[in-house]
Design a protein around this motif. Sequence first.
Motif: not given
Length: 366
Positions: A159-161, A207, A246-248, A250, A252, A361-362
């Motif tokens: 689930t990592a981006r 993605q 962290r938010a940008r 993703d 956690p 956000r990205r």
Amino acid sequence: MNPRPAPGDRPRPAPPRYAVVVPTVGRPSLRTCLTALARATEAAPPARVVVVHDRPGHDGTVPDLPVPDALRALTTVVAGPGRGPAAARNTGARLAGDAPWIVFLDDDVVPSPDWGDGLARDLAERPGDVAAVAARIDVPLPEGRPPTDAERNTAALATARWITADMAVRRAALDRVGGFDERFRRAFREDADLALRLLDDGWRLAQGTRRTAHPPRQGGRWLPVRQQAGNGDDVLMRRLHGPGWRARADAPGGRLPRHRAITAAGLAALGCALTGHRRAAAVCGALWGAGTAEFTLARVLPGPRTRTEVLDMILTSVAIPPAATWHWLRGLVVHRGALPRTPAADPAGPPTTTPTRPGTRREVTT
């Protein structure tokens, strides 16, 4: 007369020119990775494969690596600088020729049999402002029992981006932002740092659809303790990208605040005991014990609860909080003057995009 294509058939896109860079420390998994890559790209092989052995001998030589015959003529094996995967990837990128795309693979991943076709679809006709296309990572977990702590940690990669286990990066974008930041000495956060710098320079990230397997890591009982060095890399990420990184990215948040509290309680208990403050030592010791027990249970309960696994969780749950705290403190000192890298002053940047402001956000395409 040409037959009509069957309904649902998808025409194969023209394969783009690409090179593959694989940093390695000589793990046995490299053979599996390269063998799978050779089979998956038989119809459209890469323009070049660069394997960077990052643990050369004292004289700078590298051992004979297991390069499949199908890739041998395309493969260059070089000695890395020994400063971690970020520096090794930069070394490989410089030797990857002039292909417009560079695919970075870790030496412990296994490209799927149709990986080559998936890569062609992922890269075909991408807009010029798309800097990178990530693969979809599959982590095969055992059937018939709950996964161990190590297996669950590896499963998080699914689930990592923006992990460079399998990441195709446009050469122009990579050159524009100066490649990977070699201040990241471990296989941790160097990929998130690159992604945020690309976004800040106005590029987009995508993605993809190709699939790559990442078997669970095997590193022995004390691997989770060694992995706490990443807390120092998190300090560097905050220095470079601000408190909202962290938010940008993703990414956690972890348990570092709890680890610091547990460590502080343990040190306070020891200090109070040495100075004769028995009641305060008992209180602090109880807080340390409660925090350690909660951490241990949080790792034991989701797992198979075998005798070996429970013992490993008890021992490492005692060691992890002080290790995490130490690496965090060390990061504060080592990276106290770290400054962000700036893009190169050349026309290679995205033609019609606006840089992403820190804290936003990205933008991701599929």
